[in-house]
Design a protein around this motif. Structure first.
Motif, PDB file in Angstrom:
ATOM      1  N   SER A 109      43.099  47.442   8.223  1.00  0.00           N
ATOM      2  CA  SER A 109      41.748  47.008   8.568  1.00  0.00           C
ATOM      3  C   SER A 109      40.709  47.600   7.619  1.00  0.00           C
TER       4      SER A 109
ATOM      5  N   ARG B   9      39.750  50.866   7.593  1.00  0.00           N
ATOM      6  CA  ARG B   9      39.029  52.022   8.138  1.00  0.00           C
ATOM      7  C   ARG B   9      39.471  53.301   7.452  1.00  0.00           C
TER       8      ARG B   9
ATOM      9  N   ASP C  92      41.182  54.866   3.718  1.00  0.00           N
ATOM     10  CA  ASP C  92      41.465  54.523   2.321  1.00  0.00           C
ATOM     11  C   ASP C  92      42.952  54.665   2.013  1.00  0.00           C
TER      12      ASP C  92
ATOM     13  N   PRO D 119      36.120  47.149   1.199  1.00  0.00           N
ATOM     14  CA  PRO D 119      35.651  47.895   2.370  1.00  0.00           C
ATOM     15  C   PRO D 119      35.942  47.123   3.659  1.00  0.00           C
ATOM     16  N   ALA D 120      35.982  47.862   4.759  1.00  0.00           N
ATOM     17  CA  ALA D 120      36.415  47.286   6.036  1.00  0.00           C
ATOM     18  C   ALA D 120      35.626  46.026   6.401  1.00  0.00           C
ATOM     19  N   TYR D 121      34.283  46.102   6.219  1.00  0.00           N
ATOM     20  CA  TYR D 121      33.490  44.974   6.710  1.00  0.00           C
ATOM     21  C   TYR D 121      33.803  43.680   5.948  1.00  0.00           C
TER      22      TYR D 121
ATOM     23  N   VAL E 285      36.887  42.203   7.465  1.00  0.00           N
ATOM     24  CA  VAL E 285      36.552  41.516   8.710  1.00  0.00           C
ATOM     25  C   VAL E 285      36.011  40.133   8.380  1.00  0.00           C
ATOM     26  N   GLN E 286      35.132  40.083   7.355  1.00  0.00           N
ATOM     27  CA  GLN E 286      34.557  38.788   6.973  1.00  0.00           C
ATOM     28  C   GLN E 286      35.620  37.807   6.495  1.00  0.00           C
TER      29      GLN E 286
ATOM     30  N   TYR F  20      39.815  43.872  14.219  1.00  0.00           N
ATOM     31  CA  TYR F  20      40.493  45.067  14.721  1.00  0.00           C
ATOM     32  C   TYR F  20      39.871  45.466  16.055  1.00  0.00           C
ATOM     33  N   THR F  21      40.670  45.614  17.086  1.00  0.00           N
ATOM     34  CA  THR F  21      40.117  46.148  18.331  1.00  0.00           C
ATOM     35  C   THR F  21      40.601  47.573  18.497  1.00  0.00           C
ATOM     36  N   PHE F  22      39.695  48.421  18.917  1.00  0.00           N
ATOM     37  CA  PHE F  22      39.940  49.851  18.885  1.00  0.00           C
ATOM     38  C   PHE F  22      40.880  50.313  19.991  1.00  0.00           C
TER      39      PHE F  22
END
Lengths: 320, 293, 243
Positions: free
Chosen positions: C54, C56, C58, C75-77, C80-81, C86-88
């Motif tokens: 995901s 989060r 490196d 990077p993570a974001y 996501v795009q 990812y659900t925590f």
């Protein structure tokens, strides 16, 4: 924000602005001057609050943006004889650029480090004002020339030595900043900002660039603080290094904490109470800054949400 | 004066500043290391120490050394007691939340500074050194008191090292610094340790204030510089690292003395503050600290 | 059953913390449309592994390819795009916002890659809430929800992103048996639209949901196969009993 919350906030803010406008017909002269000062400082606090209240970043160096505006406007008027509207626009732009650069570096840190880093950058800014005394006249500061006490705007001439004119200019600036911030917060970008404040990790994992979100708010905050500084210098015709000092950074924090971080009207309320208190106390003792220390500790111990934050918690959950 | 003796003088002056800075920064570093509290009021404790030294000197008659000796004892004790009370009444109630404690210590800064303004007034007042003997070097005379300050700093730093490394109290502090929760689970009264550490940190600042006042005069605004310089030292040395603090204090003390002679003091301060802010951003463990991971 | 188009591929993926090799050279392929479970004893590196996927955490070495694109350094974001949601493991919501506002932020997160007609935020929010059965609680303050409902909200936020890959980190932890049965239905429903990767301790959940199972042990991929194959694998049994 639900529709009814939006409406409530709209009514509240419009009401407050209307009251401020009417106030000039009621107040005696001395208080008109003081209210003008308060409104300009409220713009400064509003800028500070944009950062602390709506994206959760506590800066200890906001005097540097106030000073960037103050000197950006004052020096161009004093040395180059720029017209006031032009100098004001330049000052706002300059403080936004300063905020962009400082933010790009400082936002790599979080929490305590962020506070210390912003404090140190502001200290550097303060020392620069002192060091470049040839331009700024250091601690003594500069009084703007008489020619800078009038503005030509679209054929009108505004006389800045008139208390009423100054009051209305300060009022306009405050109203403009309040409306802009309100519109921003009610927009999709505002929703992302408060999402970052409430839960940074989650917001990144929903596909948002948290760093650029913070930087955006940092620039908005810096530009607003700079606009306040520029207005202060131009309206009152004086620029000096005190405005860049640590104490001014702390006052922005104090106004915001007292009134309630994360409420639109809170900073204005905080300014009103603090400036009035400092004013009264300074008649009694030279150690009037004592009140800053006492209020800071009282607020942080017993009212960490500030006056309007507490009101929101108890009675008005819709308050923005 | 030739360059050699000139550098020698600058080095001596730098060492004196480093000595005072070492003690001040050690207090700040101790408090940050054990409590994770950034104490913005630390400089005011230096100022209080100096002001109390002035009161001691003016109240105790006879040889200046007597007043100085009294100040050396009572200044840290009084300032430590004030800090202890502040810790119990304010910091503890904030549960040592890092942001809230910074705001609270800023409040404390104004309260201490303005109270001194009321009680002591706005003047800068000198205090006589305990002895006047001047040491004659071939090129210039030098105040033996300043050399005494350097010696005192070495003794005090040695004492701090001894307490931290060799005594039970030090063991407890190091345990609390290493891991608060675990220390608590092992029955260490972390809570009381915090109050004592905060008082000790303030006491060290006060001690530095007493040592510096015969060189510098006591004034209610004198806390700003030691605060800024100790921050610089603690950041360069690595937050909470005592040995890093000593190395950085000597480095800063020496270079500040020399830089201030070569450039304007304002420019020196400006550049060093800027560099240190950048160190905090890009090397948060200090220049000598090990990288994390 | 899944088609055999790879959606996510890791090769030689590593993450070292000092001397600790939390993830140590994992070659892993996830196919479009499947439900994959990752299991392994405590400390096997499961959470670190999905954190690498995901973004989060490196990467220390190796590569991650998602939908044909190398995302190792993204990077993570940005991941996501591109469609990795990812659900925590620990419930991670906006506690002071309402349930609907929580999901609304997630819908907005998807707007970045949304092409064509503008997104109807309110309708999309309602749709995601409906999928997990939280419509009736839309105006409740999220932090005041019961724990099971908070977990559902978490999943609704994942769904609202309309991901290609939904990573669920121990989704049934702390849920009651009845809630778990509802959850099984929900995940099967989700898998018609997205690939699902789940870390799970509850063997009942794993066995009834997963098309295939990957077993991690000491940071390495120990075994991979259908639930039946994994159940009969001697090495897996040893890793669990030996741990």
């Amino acid at each position: 924000m639900t529709k009814s919350a939006y409406r409530n906030n709209l009514v509240l803010n419009a009401g407050v602005l209307l009251m401020l406008f009417v106030l000039q017909f009621v107040l005696p002269d001395y208080h008109v001057l003081m209210a003008t000062r308060m409104m300009v400082l409220a713009v400064f606090a509003l800028g500070f609050n944009a950062l602390l209240g709506y994206i959760g970043l506590l800066s200890l160096g906001h005097a540097m943006f106030f000073a960037a505006g103050l000197y950006g406007a004052g020096l161009t008027v004093y040395h180059f004889g720029w017209s006031l509207p032009f100098a004001f626009g330049f000052a706002v732009l300059a403080s936004a650029v300063v905020a962009l650069v400082i933010g790009a570096v400082a936002l790599r840190t979080i929490r305590v480090s962020f506070m210390i880093v912003t404090l140190m950058f502001a200290q550097v800014a303060y020392l620069m004002v002192i060091y470049f005394a040839e331009w700024t006249n250091g601690q003594e500061g500069l009084s703007l020339p008489m020619s800078a006490r009038a503005v030509d705007l679209f054929g009108w001439t505004l006389d800045l030595s008139s208390a009423v004119t100054r009051y209305n200019l300060a009022f306009l600036l405050l109203a403009l900043c309040l409306v802009l911030l309100f519109a921003y917060l009610a927009s999709a970008r505002g929703r992302v900002a408060t999402a970052i404040r409430d839960n940074e990790g989650r917001t990144e994992m929903l596909g948002f660039n948290v760093f650029s979100g913070k930087l955006e708010m940092f620039v908005i905050s810096g530009a607003m603080s700079g606009a306040a500084g520029a207005a202060y210098g131009l309206l009152f015709g004086y620029i000096g290094s005190t405005f860049a000092s640590f104490q001014y950074s702390i006052e922005a924090l104090l106004f915001t904490l007292l009134g309630g971080a994360g409420t639109l009207i809170g900073p204005l309320l905080g300014v009103l109470l603090m400036v009035a208190m400092i004013d009264k106390l300074s008649e009694l003792t030279s150690a009037y800054l004592l009140v800053i220390g006492v209020v800071l500790i009282v607020v942080i111990l017993w009212f960490p949400k500030g006056i309007l934050g507490t009101v929101r918690e108890r009675w008005a959950p819709w308050l923005l | 004066m030739a360059l050699g003796p000139y550098l020698f003088l600058a080095t001596l002056e730098g060492l004196v500043q480093a000595a005072v800075l070492c003690i001040t920064a050690a207090g700040l570093s101790l408090v940050f290391g054990v409590m994770r509290v950034v104490n913005v009021a630390h400089g005011e404790f230096v100022m209080l120490g100096a002001v109390i030294a002035w009161f001691a000197a003016s109240l105790v008659t006879g040889h200046p050394a007597i007043g100085f000796a009294v100040a050396l004892v009572i200044s840290p004790v009084i300032v430590g007691a004030i800090a202890f009370a502040g810790e119990r009444l304010i910091l503890k109630r904030l549960d040592y939340n890092p942001e809230a404690t910074i705001v609270a210590t800023i409040g404390l800064l104004y309260i201490l500074q303005q109270t001194v303004l009321i009680v002591y007034g706005p003047d800068a007042r000198p205090v006589d050194p305990p002895f006047y003997y001047t040491i004659r070097f071939p090129w210039f005379g030098y105040s033996s008191y300043k050399l005494f300050v350097i010696a005192a700093a070495i003794v005090i730093m040695g004492a701090i090292w001894f307490v931290l490394q060799k005594t039970r109290a030090g063991l407890i502090m190091r345990a609390a610094q290493f891991d608060r929760e675990t220390a608590q689970a092992f029955g260490i009264p972390v809570d009381r340790v915090s109050a004592v550490v905060f008082a000790a940190g303030a006491g060290l600042a006060a001690l530095a204030g007493v040592l510096v006042v015969p060189i510098q005069q006591a004034h209610y605004l004198m806390g700003a510089d030691p605060l800024l310089l100790s921050f610089i030292v603690v950041i360069i040395g690595g937050l909470g690292s005592m040995s890093g603090t000593v190395v950085a204090a000597i480095l800063i003390g020496l270079s500040d003395g020399i830089l201030s002679v070569m450039f304007s003091p304002t420019l020196a301060k400006m550049v060093s503050t800027l560099l240190v802010a950048l160190v905090l951003v890009f090397r948060p463990n200090g220049l000598f600290g090990k990288a994390e991971r | 059953m899944a088609s055999l188009t790879p959606l996510l591929v890791t090769s030689g993926l590593k993450r070292h913390f000092g001397g600790l090799k939390a993830v140590d050279g994992v070659d892993f392929t996830l196919y479009e449309g499947e439900i994959r479970a990752i299991i392994g004893p405590n400390g096997a590196g499961k959470t670190t592994f999905v954190s690498l996927l995901s973004g989060r955490t490196d990467v220390s070495g190796g590569t991650i390819t998602f939908a044909g694109e190398d995302v190792t350094r993204l990077p993570a974001y940005k991941r996501v795009q591109r469609g990795i949601a990812y659900t925590f493991q620990i419930t991670n919501i906006y506690p002071t916002k309402t349930v609907a506002e929580n999901v609304r932020v997630a819908v907005q997160g998807r707007a970045h890659r949304h092409r064509g007609a503008p997104l109807d935020f309110e309708a999309e929010t309602a749709l995601a809430l409906d999928a997990v059965g939280l419509s009736s609680r839309a105006d409740a303050i999220a932090g005041e929800l019961a724990y099971g409902h908070q977990r559902l909200l978490e999943i609704a936020m994942g769904l609202a992103l309309e991901p290609k890959l939904l990573i669920l980190d121990e989704p049934t932890q702390g849920l009651s048996d009845a809630e778990i049965e509802d959850f099984l239905v929900l995940v099967r429903h989700i898998s018609s639209r997205a690939t699902v990767l789940l870390i799970e301790h509850n063997m009942h959940v794993v066995m009834s949901l997963a098309d295939r199972i990957s077993v991690l042990s000491r940071g390495q991929l120990l075994a991979e196969g259908t639930p039946a194959e994994i159940r009969d694998n001697a090495a897996v049994q040893e890793a669990y009993l030996g741990a």
